[in-house]
Write a protein that holds these residues in place. Structure first.
Motif, PDB file in Angstrom:
ATOM      1  N   LYS A 303       0.820  -1.215   0.000  1.00  0.00           N
ATOM      2  CA  LYS A 303       0.000   0.000   0.000  1.00  0.00           C
ATOM      3  C   LYS A 303       0.856   1.268   0.000  1.00  0.00           C
ATOM      4  O   LYS A 303       0.319   2.383  -0.008  1.00  0.00           O
ATOM      5  CB  LYS A 303      -0.919   0.021   1.229  1.00  0.00           C
ATOM      6  CG  LYS A 303      -1.857  -1.181   1.335  1.00  0.00           C
ATOM      7  CD  LYS A 303      -2.827  -1.246   0.184  1.00  0.00           C
ATOM      8  CE  LYS A 303      -3.792  -2.418   0.354  1.00  0.00           C
ATOM      9  NZ  LYS A 303      -4.722  -2.539  -0.798  1.00  0.00           N
ATOM     10  N   ILE A 304       2.167   1.115   0.047  1.00  0.00           N
ATOM     11  CA  ILE A 304       3.069   2.269   0.032  1.00  0.00           C
ATOM     12  C   ILE A 304       3.286   2.698  -1.413  1.00  0.00           C
ATOM     13  O   ILE A 304       3.637   1.889  -2.269  1.00  0.00           O
ATOM     14  CB  ILE A 304       4.410   1.925   0.715  1.00  0.00           C
ATOM     15  CG1 ILE A 304       4.167   1.619   2.200  1.00  0.00           C
ATOM     16  CG2 ILE A 304       5.415   3.064   0.558  1.00  0.00           C
ATOM     17  CD1 ILE A 304       5.392   1.139   2.946  1.00  0.00           C
ATOM     18  N   ARG A 305       3.076   3.982  -1.680  1.00  0.00           N
ATOM     19  CA  ARG A 305       3.145   4.505  -3.038  1.00  0.00           C
ATOM     20  C   ARG A 305       4.384   5.371  -3.240  1.00  0.00           C
ATOM     21  O   ARG A 305       4.945   5.919  -2.290  1.00  0.00           O
ATOM     22  CB  ARG A 305       1.884   5.330  -3.356  1.00  0.00           C
ATOM     23  CG  ARG A 305       0.598   4.508  -3.330  1.00  0.00           C
ATOM     24  CD  ARG A 305       0.595   3.466  -4.447  1.00  0.00           C
ATOM     25  NE  ARG A 305      -0.645   2.680  -4.478  1.00  0.00           N
ATOM     26  CZ  ARG A 305      -0.768   1.471  -3.966  1.00  0.00           C
ATOM     27  NH1 ARG A 305       0.276   0.909  -3.363  1.00  0.00           N
ATOM     28  NH2 ARG A 305      -1.908   0.817  -4.044  1.00  0.00           N
ATOM     29  N   SER A 306       4.761   5.491  -4.501  1.00  0.00           N
ATOM     30  CA  SER A 306       5.931   6.292  -4.868  1.00  0.00           C
ATOM     31  C   SER A 306       5.694   7.775  -4.569  1.00  0.00           C
ATOM     32  O   SER A 306       4.575   8.280  -4.708  1.00  0.00           O
ATOM     33  CB  SER A 306       6.235   6.096  -6.353  1.00  0.00           C
ATOM     34  OG  SER A 306       7.207   7.006  -6.788  1.00  0.00           O
ATOM     35  N   ILE A 307       6.767   8.446  -4.174  1.00  0.00           N
ATOM     36  CA  ILE A 307       6.692   9.881  -3.895  1.00  0.00           C
ATOM     37  C   ILE A 307       7.399  10.689  -4.980  1.00  0.00           C
ATOM     38  O   ILE A 307       6.855  11.669  -5.496  1.00  0.00           O
ATOM     39  CB  ILE A 307       7.314  10.207  -2.519  1.00  0.00           C
ATOM     40  CG1 ILE A 307       6.487   9.566  -1.407  1.00  0.00           C
ATOM     41  CG2 ILE A 307       7.414  11.722  -2.307  1.00  0.00           C
ATOM     42  CD1 ILE A 307       7.065   9.780  -0.023  1.00  0.00           C
ATOM     43  N   ASN A 308       8.615  10.263  -5.334  1.00  0.00           N
ATOM     44  CA  ASN A 308       9.415  11.098  -6.242  1.00  0.00           C
ATOM     45  C   ASN A 308      10.060  10.306  -7.378  1.00  0.00           C
ATOM     46  O   ASN A 308      11.065  10.740  -7.936  1.00  0.00           O
ATOM     47  CB  ASN A 308      10.499  11.850  -5.456  1.00  0.00           C
ATOM     48  CG  ASN A 308      11.314  10.920  -4.565  1.00  0.00           C
ATOM     49  OD1 ASN A 308      11.216   9.705  -4.673  1.00  0.00           O
ATOM     50  ND2 ASN A 308      12.109  11.505  -3.679  1.00  0.00           N
ATOM     51  N   SER A 309       9.508   9.148  -7.737  1.00  0.00           N
ATOM     52  CA  SER A 309      10.049   8.384  -8.862  1.00  0.00           C
ATOM     53  C   SER A 309       9.353   8.788 -10.151  1.00  0.00           C
ATOM     54  O   SER A 309       8.292   9.419 -10.139  1.00  0.00           O
ATOM     55  CB  SER A 309       9.878   6.878  -8.621  1.00  0.00           C
ATOM     56  OG  SER A 309      10.612   6.466  -7.497  1.00  0.00           O
TER      57      SER A 309
END
Length: 454
Positions: A303-309
């Motif tokens: 459930k953890i999503r990308s922030i700055n990719s």
């Protein structure tokens, strides 16, 4: 040709469990220098058996996109993964407990061969399911559930037999089995990424369903071939001089036990209790490891999503997260293959396992998103830092679990090595089950909701 060096050692058949009155009651056991493992063939065969243990479950979870399509029109199309997990875990834990209770009179080679043959049949039925479009969605679901029960049983008996067998060998061969499990996980994660990229291309060409069915068909074919190769490699293992050496040592000890009935345990249950007590710190450590791991992965981490990719990495962030974890886990399981990375102090292993609890607040403070909303404070605010933490989480999982499984049989008498290995296997599975249960309250904390509705 010079004969192999031999000498005689005098040992207690069951150390620490029974009083021995005099030197005359010590049992003479001839010791030979183990023959070499030419080309590391025995090592790689045990690695392959480790991969075969987890292959059925990994096959089913990797084909989740296909099953979502196959179950369309039934009540299980969107929640079948929960049923898969409960069905397999319950079957695995139940049959593994029974395998341990009935281990005293068990024939390990028969358990290994019958389990691998059953896996071949399971994959054959999976192939039939793909090529037969006339099976209804509900019938398909119930058929797959039956296959999962069978998979749980074969995995249990294969775990019991392989870990029991390898416990009589040098610790490096236990590491081979653990490394094989890491290898199959990495292979599955890589397959997921390849499938996701292929699915993206299929969407562009407009033949999504046909392409998906073809990929799954080939995947089941490859899995069947791996099961057949694992079966053939076991027959090859039985013909290796190193295998014959360790089996002969085990037989000599069993013969000595029969010649000294006064020193034998009163019953097998008492022996289980005594062995459990001898490795109780390792039992707690292995439960803690998988309690934390399954509590967080994949229920929280997915459930953890990308922030700055950017680009493909951002688009396939979840798939890459599975790959990073499995690569790290495989690295961790491979490290004990080098003696410089091996330690067996029970207190250090227990404390190291307990220290992994710190990963719970770390991942809960990452970019956890539910329906586009983050409910907890954000602390880990960089994708690279998150992936490094995930890698360390995975390495520690594979490394510590391998060290514990290697240490267990070395902490007990020779006559209890098999029992120590299979007890730790059962406790590992218990840790997986408890970790799966822990994932629900952790999800509830993260989403401020009913975890069964996520």
């Amino acid at each position: 040709m010079a004969s192999k060096p031999t000498h005689t050692a005098y040992v207690h058949p069951v150390e620490d469990d029974f009083e021995v009155d005099s030197e005359e009651e010590l049992i003479p056991v001839p010791l030979l220098q183990p023959p070499p493992d030419n080309y590391r063939l025995v090592y790689f065969i045990f690695l392959l058996q480790g991969a075969a243990m987890l292959l059925p479950w990994n096959v089913f979870i990797t084909a989740s996109e296909y099953f979502h399509l196959k179950f369309q029109g039934s009540a299980y199309a969107n929640n079948f993964q929960n049923y898969f997990s409960i069905c397999f875990m319950t079957s695995n834990l139940g049959f593994l407990t029974w395998a341990l209770v009935t281990q005293k009179e068990a024939n390990f080679p028969r358990r290994i061969v019958s389990s691998l043959i059953t896996n071949v049949l399971i994959f054959a039925v999976c192939i039939y399911l793909v090529v037969n479009p006339h099976i209804t969605p509900d019938a398909s679901f119930y058929l797959v559930m039956a296959l999962l029960v069978c998979s749980g049983a074969t995995t249990s008996y294969l775990q019991n037999a392989v870990f029991g067998l390898v416990s009589d060998f040098a610790p490096i061969y236990m590491q081979a089995v653990m490394s094989g499990q890491g290898f199959v996980g990495t292979s599955v994660a890589a397959t997921q990424i390849i499938s996701a990229i292929a699915a993206k291309n299929s969407n562009n060409s407009g033949n999504t369903d046909d392409a998906l069915q073809y990929r799954v068909y080939m995947y089941f074919i490859c899995s069947l071939l791996v099961a057949v190769i694992s079966l053939g490699s076991y027959y090859m293992l039985e013909r290796q001089p190193l295998y014959e050496f360790y089996i002969a040592q085990k037989s000599a000890l069993e013969d000595s036990d029969r010649d000294h009935p006064r020193l034998n345990p009163v019953n097998f249950r008492q022996s289980i209790s005594q062995t459990f007590h001898s490795i109780r710190s390792l039992v707690l450590a292995i439960i803690l490891i998988f309690l934390v791991t399954l509590g967080l992965f994949p229920s929280i981490t997915s459930k953890i999503r990308s922030i700055n990719s950017q680009g493909l990495f951002k688009e396939l962030f979840i798939e890459f997260h599975f790959l990073v974890f499995n690569i790290g886990d495989w690295i961790g399981r491979s490290l004990p293959g080098n003696e410089h990375f091996v330690f067996s102090d029970e207190r250090k292993l227990l404390l190291s396992s307990a220290a992994r609890i710190l990963f719970i607040p770390i991942f809960l403070s990452s970019n956890l998103m539910f329906n586009g909303v983050r409910y907890l404070p954000l602390v880990v605010a960089d994708d690279l830092i998150y992936m490094i933490l995930l890698l360390l989480f995975a390495i520690s999982n594979g490394y510590l679990s391998s060290l514990i499984m290697m240490a267990g049989p070395q902490k007990v008498a020779k006559s209890q090595k098999e029992l120590a290995g299979t007890i730790l296997t059962l406790m590992l599975t218990l840790g997986l089950a408890l970790g799966s249960a822990l994932s629900f309250p952790l999800v509830a904390i993260a989403c401020h909701c009913n975890p069964f509705d996520v």
